[in-house]
Design an enzyme around this catalytic site. Structure first.
Site, PDB file in Angstrom:
ATOM      1  N   ASP A  38       1.125  -1.215   0.133  1.00 32.50           N
ATOM      2  CA  ASP A  38       0.032  -0.078   0.071  1.00 32.50           C
ATOM      3  C   ASP A  38       0.800   1.197   0.148  1.00 32.50           C
ATOM      4  OD1 ASP A  38      -1.971   1.990   0.346  1.00 32.50           O
ATOM      5  OD2 ASP A  38      -3.263   0.752   1.680  1.00 32.50           O
ATOM      6  N   CYS A  79      -6.052   4.369  -4.094  1.00 32.95           N
ATOM      7  CA  CYS A  79      -6.300   3.224  -3.478  1.00 32.95           C
ATOM      8  C   CYS A  79      -7.609   2.299  -4.174  1.00 32.95           C
ATOM      9  CB  CYS A  79      -6.452   3.163  -2.054  1.00 32.95           C
ATOM     10  SG  CYS A  79      -5.086   3.967  -1.109  1.00 32.95           S
ATOM     11  N   LYS A 133      -6.573  -5.361   3.253  1.00 30.92           N
ATOM     12  CA  LYS A 133      -7.543  -4.038   2.975  1.00 30.92           C
ATOM     13  C   LYS A 133      -8.489  -4.375   1.885  1.00 30.92           C
ATOM     14  CE  LYS A 133      -6.778   0.695   1.303  1.00 30.92           C
ATOM     15  NZ  LYS A 133      -5.774   1.853   1.224  1.00 30.92           N
ATOM     16  N   HIS A 135     -11.621  -2.168   0.610  1.00 29.00           N
ATOM     17  CA  HIS A 135     -11.896  -0.991  -0.049  1.00 29.00           C
ATOM     18  C   HIS A 135     -12.621  -1.228  -1.416  1.00 29.00           C
ATOM     19  CE1 HIS A 135     -10.008   3.287  -0.163  1.00 29.00           C
ATOM     20  NE2 HIS A 135     -10.946   3.171   0.534  1.00 29.00           N
ATOM     21  N   ASN A 301      -0.596   1.747  -5.577  1.00 29.16           N
ATOM     22  CA  ASN A 301      -0.282   2.904  -6.457  1.00 29.16           C
ATOM     23  C   ASN A 301       0.971   3.387  -6.117  1.00 29.16           C
ATOM     24  OD1 ASN A 301      -2.750   3.841  -4.330  1.00 29.16           O
ATOM     25  ND2 ASN A 301      -0.844   4.368  -4.027  1.00 29.16           N
TER      26      ASN A 301
END
Length: 644
Positions: A38, A79, A133, A135, A301
């Site tokens: 991340d 994200c 995660k 998301h 990213n």
């Protein structure tokens, strides 16, 4: 249509693949481990350029240097859309995600009419598991991982959380460890199992990387059914608040006393991440699975070099997370597998690849075609043959962002580009074909090229220093910018005026793609229903519940009021009622009681209401008693919390 992908005859490659598979564990499909970092910078590890000798990450370094480093792997700039691209195999404009808030508001979440990667793998006979995660939406339980193809899941729903307590707040300090004084704040850690139940996990309080690593070790240790594993591991490191166990922080303080504080935090967080990866690979080896495993790693990213006060490093790329510059979209990535022939190991591959390509590539490994149903066909391309033999990529185009009105109005006013606050809502389109990249509008803050990540006062090569100051602005809103990335990786030399034909071609392609773009599914970051649920339960849980009333799907809200739902309802309120005691009061023949992880048989009458209470036994018991009496007497009552 002007272009798109080169599709070549693959007979020779197929023979290589068949021979390889025959000589390995042909009876079993390869295990797939997909690890997502991340906000990790393109130069936060040493294996990308050999210029970062600070970060201690021996496990990831070894995997990368003995695998295939993907030098031109692209994602979206931030994200939530990036993760949805990996799961759907489609560009952002084909599911209406353009920002993080698109994942969490009332209309957010990945569209349910798209099959996700775990759905493909489940159909291929894999055991599917995730940790970390999500998301990709949790407004309704159907958006959560175990309803999208995962056999099990433990992890968080939002963009970030505290690494040690798993607390997240929608206001004030979002990752405060206690939530003290922070309204709409609670533990963001949901757990799901094969029974398709998603609810709060009591595992909070452990450093997140260790928590998720242990979950993976348990999965590997219990994998006795003979099925291949697909494990999606989007760990938290190194997104803010970028925390690490004290051991690693002390290591960097001792060995690099001049290291800036922000780089110390990032390096320590990366080392803790690497420790978890080492334990996972060791477990796969001990279980006899490693020889038949494909291990894929990428960041979601580019590194956040300033948007949230962080200091990841993307050198020599311009910009970072939040922007369409290379530093925000061209990310650190590699793939490692003992299935690769010897001549492919320890190499860098320069072919273009994008996160949308992962889904069809994984499906290929599983021996199935990805489910292509939904509003738009798959944008991803199977990359396995090119990775196996090192041939040219079947992809010749990278779409960073289309240029269309649902995303922005094609104008970039001075207000939009005059302050770094605009890094979230920058207005731009960008596309790459071959070596040429076109940017139109403002690609976004940050836009500097940062120095190497060792010391703040480190000497920077003059050529880099000249393009690393905020005054060197390349705002492509007045006219498009064109870069030749084969000779200008830092996007410093705008060659648009010298190449009008290329500009026209790429601009036309952006306009063509923009005509397909879905409207932005923008919603407020904080929703009253969401906060009501977390304040009542202490956890972030799905907060909108559904029922079919006379064939019409209606939203149920959580609030301190009553409402009668008329009609014959097929109720799906069990998610909430696994968290707080509930009772359905009905003017019918039977009452439905849901509470504390149990449900009694139910037949709902013509008019019904769902009530929940705060988690106190006497309140729950009183509601249950009143509910039974109300149903016997065929009456309704007017108190409680109604999901309506």
């Amino acid at each position: 249509m002007a272009f798109v992908l080169r599709r070549e005859s693959v007979l020779g490659r197929a023979i290589v693949v068949l021979v390889l598979v025959a000589s390995t564990q042909a009876a079993q499909k390869p295990h797939i481990v997909h690890v997502v970092g991340d906000d990790i910078g393109h130069n936060d590890f040493n294996f990308t350029y050999g210029t970062n000798d600070v970060t201690y990450a021996p496990n990831l370094e070894a995997l990368a240097t003995s695998g295939i480093v993907l030098s031109h792997f692209y994602t979206f700039k931030l994200c939530a859309p990036s993760r949805a691209m990996m799961m759907t195999g489609r560009y952002t404009f084909h599911f209406g995600y353009y920002d993080n808030v698109d994942a969490s508001g009332p209309e957010g979440g990945v569209m349910l009419n798209y099959t996700l990667t775990p759905g493909d793998m489940k159909r291929a006979g894999y055991s599917t598991h995730g940790a970390g995660k999500w998301h990709c939406g949790f407004r309704i339980k159907e958006q959560t991982p175990t309803f999208r193809g995962f056999d099990s899941w433990v992890g968080y729903m939002h963009a970030e959380e505290n690494y040690f307590t798993q607390m997240f707040g929608a206001a004030n300090n979002p990752t405060d460890s206690t939530c003290e004084g922070n309204a709409c704040c609670g533990v963001d850690l949901l757990q799901g199992d094969a029974a398709n139940v998603i609810g709060p996990s009591k595992l909070n309080g452990t450093y997140s990387t260790y928590l998720y690593t242990q979950r993976v070790l348990d999965i590997i240790g219990n994998a006795t059914d003979g099925n291949s594993l697909y494990m999606y591991l989007p760990f938290q490191n190194v997104h803010g608040p970028t925390e690490a166990p004290p051991f690693y922080s002390k290591h960097y303080q001792k060995n690099f006393p001049d290291l800036p504080e922000y780089r110390l935090r990032i390096s320590a967080c990366l080392s803790a991440f690497d420790e978890g990866i080492g334990k996972i690979t060791d477990a796969l080896k001990n279980a006899g699975m490693w020889e038949n495993t494909v291990f894929f790693f990428n960041s979601d990213n580019g590194g956040d070099v300033g948007g949230s006060g962080n200091g990841m490093n993307n050198y020599p790329l311009r910009g970072g997370k939040w922007s369409h510059w290379e530093g925000g979209t061209r990310v650190v990535a590699f793939v490692h597998s003992e299935l690769f022939p010897q001549h492919r190991r320890g190499t860098h591959w320069d072919g273009l690849m994008m996160s949308v390509d992962l889904r069809p590539t994984f499906a290929r490994l599983g021996g199935v075609e990805p489910d292509n149903s939904g509003p738009f066909p798959l944008d991803g391309v199977d990359m396995w043959d090119a990775l196996m033999d090192g041939s040219a990529s079947p992809r010749n185009e990278i779409v960073y962002q289309v240029w269309h009105s649902p995303y922005c109005n094609k104008t970039c006013e001075p207000l939009n580009i005059g302050t770094k606050v605009s890094h979230v809502t920058n207005c731009a389109g960008a596309i790459r074909q071959g070596n040429y990249k076109l940017a139109v509008g403002f690609p976004g803050w940050p836009q500097e090229v940062h120095a190497l990540p060792r010391f703040e006062n480190e000497t920077v090569p003059e050529a880099v220093l000249n393009r690393s100051t905020p005054t060197n602005t390349l705002r492509c809103n007045e006219s498009p910018c064109l870069f030749d990335l084969s000779t200008d990786v830092s996007e410093s030399n705008n060659i648009a005026e010298q190449n009008p034909d290329i500009v026209s071609k790429l601009l036309a392609r952006l306009e063509e793609l923009g005509s397909e773009g879905l409207p932005r599914r923008f919603t407020p970051r904080t929703d009253p229903r969401m906060c009501s649920a977390v304040e009542r339960t202490g956890y972030w849980v799905p907060y909108v519940y559904t029922c079919l009333v006379s064939g019409v799907r209606c939203s149920q809200r959580v609030g301190w009021r009553k409402n009668i739902v008329s009609g014959s309802c097929g109720m799906e309120w069990d998610s909430l009622c696994h968290t707080v005691p509930c009772v359905v009061l009905c003017r019918g023949s039977v009452v439905m009681l849901l509470g504390a992880r149990r449900a009694l048989p139910v037949s709902v009458g013509l008019e019904c209401s769902l009530y929940t209470s705060k988690p106190h036994a006497w309140v729950s018991n009183s509601l249950v008693l009143v509910g039974i009496i109300a149903c016997i007497l065929r009456v309704s009552v007017d108190f409680g919390v109604c999901c309506t």
